[in-house]
Design a protein around this motif. Structure first.
Motif, short mmCIF file in Angstrom:
data_model
loop_
_atom_site.label_atom_id
_atom_site.label_comp_id
_atom_site.label_asym_id
_atom_site.label_seq_id
_atom_site.Cartn_x
_atom_site.Cartn_y
_atom_site.Cartn_z
N ARG A 1 10.41 -67.69 83.87
CA ARG A 1 9.51 -66.64 84.36
C ARG A 1 10.25 -65.76 85.36
NH1 ARG A 1 3.81 -69.07 84.06
NH2 ARG A 1 4.24 -70.98 82.94
N PRO A 2 9.91 -64.49 85.39
CA PRO A 2 10.53 -63.62 86.41
C PRO A 2 9.97 -63.91 87.80
CG PRO A 2 8.92 -62.38 85.14
CD PRO A 2 9.02 -63.75 84.50
N ARG A 3 10.78 -63.58 88.80
CA ARG A 3 10.38 -63.66 90.21
C ARG A 3 10.46 -62.26 90.80
NH1 ARG A 3 14.07 -68.25 89.58
NH2 ARG A 3 15.77 -66.96 90.37
N ASP B 1 13.65 -60.49 91.05
CA ASP B 1 14.27 -60.01 89.81
C ASP B 1 13.91 -58.56 89.51
OD1 ASP B 1 15.27 -62.60 89.34
OD2 ASP B 1 13.47 -63.17 88.21
N TRP C 1 5.24 -56.13 88.42
CA TRP C 1 5.17 -56.87 87.16
C TRP C 1 5.67 -58.30 87.36
CZ3 TRP C 1 3.24 -54.01 83.07
CH2 TRP C 1 2.97 -54.77 81.93
N CYS C 2 6.78 -58.44 88.10
CA CYS C 2 7.34 -59.77 88.34
C CYS C 2 6.41 -60.62 89.21
CB CYS C 2 8.71 -59.65 89.00
SG CYS C 2 9.98 -59.01 87.89
N ARG C 3 5.60 -60.00 90.02
CA ARG C 3 4.65 -60.74 90.85
C ARG C 3 3.38 -61.06 90.08
NH1 ARG C 3 0.80 -58.64 95.63
NH2 ARG C 3 -0.22 -57.84 93.78
N ALA D 1 4.07 -62.56 85.86
CA ALA D 1 5.16 -63.51 85.60
C ALA D 1 4.77 -64.54 84.55
CB ALA D 1 5.59 -64.21 86.89
N SER E 1 5.39 -63.05 81.08
CA SER E 1 6.67 -62.36 80.91
C SER E 1 7.78 -63.40 80.92
CB SER E 1 6.88 -61.35 82.05
OG SER E 1 5.88 -60.36 82.04
N THR F 1 8.47 -58.16 79.14
CA THR F 1 7.28 -58.07 79.98
C THR F 1 6.06 -57.99 79.07
OG1 THR F 1 7.55 -55.66 80.14
CG2 THR F 1 8.39 -57.01 81.97
#
Length: 172
Positions: free
Chosen positions: A12-14, A17, A42-44, A47, A50, A65
């Motif tokens: 998952r993104p952070r 990132d 988006w990363c928040r 996640a 994505s 995403t």
């Protein structure tokens, strides 16, 4: 995962990132690039729906995403897919897409995947057509947004790709 992907991890993104995802999107020269702020959000906020591929040092080298459609909670809408130029040609986009679809099927109950693709984006057309084939799912296409619906100048139509039903391979 293939041998060419052995040094990569998909997760998952952070928030940290977000800047790198923005750069990868900008460098793709194909995607409509959103503001850097939107990639951080988006990363928040998305996640869970994505995916990000990381190299051996944990640096993002690709991303997908997506979000679950509020009015269709069984549908994952894939917003963007991008792979850093140095990592293209390794089927990384397909691996991220497969992993994300499996994760959202299990965690969110999504059984349909949607995305939009412009007619000139043959790489994305191949990616999502082969995804449907690998998963034995039906692929339907229709124009979602026509050229004249875009207020900011010439834009190709966006064709909706709707793929499903997706099933859990563990339950098959």
């Amino acid at each position: 995962m293939t041998a060419a992907q052995a040094d990569l991890q998909i997760d998952r993104p952070r928030v940290a990132d977000g800047a790198t995802l923005w750069r990868i999107a900008k460098d793709s020269k194909v995607l409509d690039v959103n503001s850097s702020y939107s990639y951080l959000l988006w990363c928040r906020d998305f996640a869970a729906t994505s995916a990000v591929a990381r190299d051996g040092h944990g640096v993002p080298v690709g991303f997908v995403t997506g979000y679950v459609r509020p009015d269709q909670p069984d549908t994952l809408l894939v917003w963007q897919v991008a792979v850093d130029e140095a990592y293209r040609g390794r089927r990384l986009a397909a691996s991220m897409l497969d992993g994300l679809a499996a994760r959202t099927l299990t965690e969110c109950g999504t059984t349909t995947l949607e995305t939009t693709i412009s007619p000139d984006n043959t790489a994305s057309q191949r990616l999502f057509t082969s995804f449907a084939e690998r998963h034995g799912a039906t692929l339907e296409r229709e124009v979602l947004f026509d050229t004249d619906e875009f207020p900011d100048g010439p834009h190709e139509p966006e064709v909706l790709y709707r793929i499903g039903p997706l099933t859990d391979p563990a339950r098959a």
